[in-house]
Design a protein around this motif. Structure first.
Motif, PDB file in Angstrom:
ATOM      1  N   THR A   2     -36.500 -75.243 -22.618  1.00 21.28           N
ATOM      2  CA  THR A   2     -35.842 -75.772 -21.435  1.00 21.28           C
ATOM      3  C   THR A   2     -34.621 -74.939 -21.098  1.00 21.28           C
ATOM      4  N   ILE A   3     -34.493 -74.609 -19.822  1.00 16.14           N
ATOM      5  CA  ILE A   3     -33.320 -73.879 -19.346  1.00 16.14           C
ATOM      6  C   ILE A   3     -32.444 -74.867 -18.603  1.00 16.14           C
ATOM      7  N   GLU A   4     -31.174 -74.879 -18.941  1.00 15.24           N
ATOM      8  CA  GLU A   4     -30.209 -75.762 -18.293  1.00 15.24           C
ATOM      9  C   GLU A   4     -29.266 -74.926 -17.443  1.00 15.24           C
ATOM     10  N   TYR A   5     -28.977 -75.434 -16.245  1.00  9.84           N
ATOM     11  CA  TYR A   5     -28.077 -74.766 -15.309  1.00  9.84           C
ATOM     12  C   TYR A   5     -26.825 -75.623 -15.194  1.00  9.84           C
ATOM     13  N   GLU A   6     -25.672 -74.978 -15.371  1.00 17.44           N
ATOM     14  CA  GLU A   6     -24.423 -75.720 -15.432  1.00 17.44           C
ATOM     15  C   GLU A   6     -23.400 -75.127 -14.471  1.00 17.44           C
ATOM     16  N   TRP A   7     -22.941 -75.953 -13.518  1.00 15.07           N
ATOM     17  CA  TRP A   7     -21.902 -75.566 -12.573  1.00 15.07           C
ATOM     18  C   TRP A   7     -20.552 -75.566 -13.287  1.00 15.07           C
ATOM     19  N   ARG A   8     -19.804 -74.492 -13.140  1.00 16.29           N
ATOM     20  CA  ARG A   8     -18.502 -74.315 -13.785  1.00 16.29           C
ATOM     21  C   ARG A   8     -18.596 -74.554 -15.296  1.00 16.29           C
ATOM     22  N   GLY A   9     -19.697 -74.077 -15.849  1.00 14.45           N
ATOM     23  CA  GLY A   9     -19.953 -74.259 -17.274  1.00 14.45           C
ATOM     24  C   GLY A   9     -18.981 -73.499 -18.150  1.00 14.45           C
ATOM     25  N   GLY A  10     -18.742 -74.051 -19.314  1.00 13.24           N
ATOM     26  CA  GLY A  10     -17.915 -73.370 -20.298  1.00 13.24           C
ATOM     27  C   GLY A  10     -18.682 -72.201 -20.891  1.00 13.24           C
ATOM     28  N   PHE A  11     -18.004 -71.119 -21.127  1.00 11.05           N
ATOM     29  CA  PHE A  11     -18.644 -69.939 -21.708  1.00 11.05           C
ATOM     30  C   PHE A  11     -17.614 -69.169 -22.497  1.00 11.05           C
ATOM     31  N   ASP A  12     -18.082 -68.280 -23.308  1.00 12.40           N
ATOM     32  CA  ASP A  12     -17.260 -67.391 -24.112  1.00 12.40           C
ATOM     33  C   ASP A  12     -17.232 -66.031 -23.414  1.00 12.40           C
ATOM     34  N   ASN A  13     -16.049 -65.430 -23.252  1.00  9.68           N
ATOM     35  CA  ASN A  13     -15.960 -64.118 -22.609  1.00  9.68           C
ATOM     36  C   ASN A  13     -16.885 -63.094 -23.258  1.00  9.68           C
ATOM     37  N   ALA A  14     -16.965 -63.110 -24.572  1.00 10.40           N
ATOM     38  CA  ALA A  14     -17.818 -62.141 -25.272  1.00 10.40           C
ATOM     39  C   ALA A  14     -19.283 -62.336 -24.887  1.00 10.40           C
ATOM     40  N   ALA A  15     -19.722 -63.582 -24.771  1.00 11.84           N
ATOM     41  CA  ALA A  15     -21.117 -63.857 -24.400  1.00 11.84           C
ATOM     42  C   ALA A  15     -21.401 -63.388 -22.983  1.00 11.84           C
ATOM     43  N   LEU A  16     -20.467 -63.615 -22.053  1.00  9.63           N
ATOM     44  CA  LEU A  16     -20.683 -63.177 -20.677  1.00  9.63           C
ATOM     45  C   LEU A  16     -20.627 -61.658 -20.569  1.00  9.63           C
ATOM     46  N   ASN A  17     -19.734 -61.031 -21.298  1.00 11.40           N
ATOM     47  CA  ASN A  17     -19.702 -59.565 -21.316  1.00 11.40           C
ATOM     48  C   ASN A  17     -20.996 -58.993 -21.888  1.00 11.40           C
ATOM     49  N   ALA A  18     -21.534 -59.608 -22.924  1.00 11.49           N
ATOM     50  CA  ALA A  18     -22.802 -59.151 -23.515  1.00 11.49           C
ATOM     51  C   ALA A  18     -23.958 -59.345 -22.536  1.00 11.49           C
ATOM     52  N   LEU A  19     -23.972 -60.480 -21.823  1.00 13.74           N
ATOM     53  CA  LEU A  19     -25.020 -60.722 -20.826  1.00 13.74           C
ATOM     54  C   LEU A  19     -24.947 -59.679 -19.719  1.00 13.74           C
ATOM     55  N   HIS A  20     -23.755 -59.388 -19.227  1.00 17.36           N
ATOM     56  CA  HIS A  20     -23.608 -58.366 -18.190  1.00 17.36           C
ATOM     57  C   HIS A  20     -24.116 -57.015 -18.675  1.00 17.36           C
ATOM     58  N   ALA A  21     -23.768 -56.639 -19.885  1.00 19.65           N
ATOM     59  CA  ALA A  21     -24.228 -55.362 -20.436  1.00 19.65           C
ATOM     60  C   ALA A  21     -25.751 -55.328 -20.515  1.00 19.65           C
ATOM     61  N   ASP A  22     -26.352 -56.406 -20.992  1.00 17.98           N
ATOM     62  CA  ASP A  22     -27.804 -56.485 -21.103  1.00 17.98           C
ATOM     63  C   ASP A  22     -28.466 -56.469 -19.727  1.00 17.98           C
ATOM     64  N   GLY A  23     -27.982 -57.297 -18.826  1.00 18.73           N
ATOM     65  CA  GLY A  23     -28.604 -57.442 -17.515  1.00 18.73           C
ATOM     66  C   GLY A  23     -28.422 -56.254 -16.600  1.00 18.73           C
ATOM     67  N   PHE A  24     -27.249 -55.613 -16.684  1.00 16.58           N
ATOM     68  CA  PHE A  24     -26.959 -54.490 -15.800  1.00 16.58           C
ATOM     69  C   PHE A  24     -27.107 -53.137 -16.476  1.00 16.58           C
ATOM     70  N   GLY A  25     -27.395 -53.131 -17.779  1.00 17.76           N
ATOM     71  CA  GLY A  25     -27.653 -51.879 -18.488  1.00 17.76           C
ATOM     72  C   GLY A  25     -26.455 -50.977 -18.646  1.00 17.76           C
ATOM     73  N   HIS A  26     -25.335 -51.531 -19.038  1.00 21.98           N
ATOM     74  CA  HIS A  26     -24.141 -50.728 -19.285  1.00 21.98           C
ATOM     75  C   HIS A  26     -23.517 -51.161 -20.609  1.00 21.98           C
ATOM     76  N   PRO A  27     -22.559 -50.400 -21.128  1.00 18.89           N
ATOM     77  CA  PRO A  27     -21.913 -50.806 -22.385  1.00 18.89           C
ATOM     78  C   PRO A  27     -21.181 -52.143 -22.231  1.00 18.89           C
ATOM     79  N   VAL A  28     -21.005 -52.828 -23.323  1.00 21.08           N
ATOM     80  CA  VAL A  28     -20.302 -54.112 -23.315  1.00 21.08           C
ATOM     81  C   VAL A  28     -18.831 -53.868 -22.974  1.00 21.08           C
ATOM     82  N   ALA A  29     -18.354 -54.581 -21.957  1.00 19.13           N
ATOM     83  CA  ALA A  29     -16.960 -54.477 -21.522  1.00 19.13           C
ATOM     84  C   ALA A  29     -16.123 -55.545 -22.219  1.00 19.13           C
ATOM     85  N   ARG A  30     -14.863 -55.570 -21.901  1.00 21.30           N
ATOM     86  CA  ARG A  30     -13.951 -56.575 -22.462  1.00 21.30           C
ATOM     87  C   ARG A  30     -13.258 -57.318 -21.316  1.00 21.30           C
TER      88      ARG A  30
END
Length: 131
Positions: A2-30
């Motif tokens: 099951t995939i859950e979609y959350e408006w204004r969901g809590g997240f960890d900066n490291a997790a979002l930076n890792a997702l961006h790197a994976d999804g956009f194909g670039h090194p992990v930013a900070r």
């Protein structure tokens, strides 16, 4: 799964930076996403699967009736599974609930079918100045 979609969901900066790197194909930013979003965004949508952040879209706005989606990203392993369109649909629903009248998006030509055919955006005339 099951995939859950959350408006204004809590997240960890490291997790979002890792997702961006994976999804956009670039090194992990900070990037300090939390600070950026709190300062500029109406909200954002997080997609979660088994506790992992697999999708994200940012909804910035002008404080009035115009909202804009940015940074739509889906983990490589979940692309073409409907996660992106569900992120955008949730963003549109929440922008509408906030009394926005327009939802804008800019995109690369390769994403034309996704935004026009899948998500329902309409083509408009727009301008751009490269800074």
């Amino acid at each position: 799964m099951t995939i859950e979609y959350e408006w204004r969901g809590g997240f960890d900066n490291a997790a979002l930076n890792a997702l961006h790197a994976d999804g956009f194909g670039h090194p992990v930013a900070r990037t300090d996403w939390r600070e950026r979003l709190e300062r500029h965004s109406l909200g954002w949508v997080c997609a979660w699967e088994d506790g992992s952040l697999i999708g994200f879209v940012n909804v910035v706005w002008d404080g009035g009736v115009h909202a804009f989606i940015l940074d739509t990203v889906v983990a490589q392993r979940r692309k073409r599974s409907g996660v992106g369109s569900a992120l955008v649909a949730t963003a549109a629903q929440e922008a509408r609930a906030a009394k926005c009248e327009w939802l804008h998006v800019d995109f690369e030509e390769r994403l034309r079918s996704f935004y026009f055919d899948t998500c329902g955006f309409k083509e408009t005339t727009a301008g751009l100045i490269a800074l």
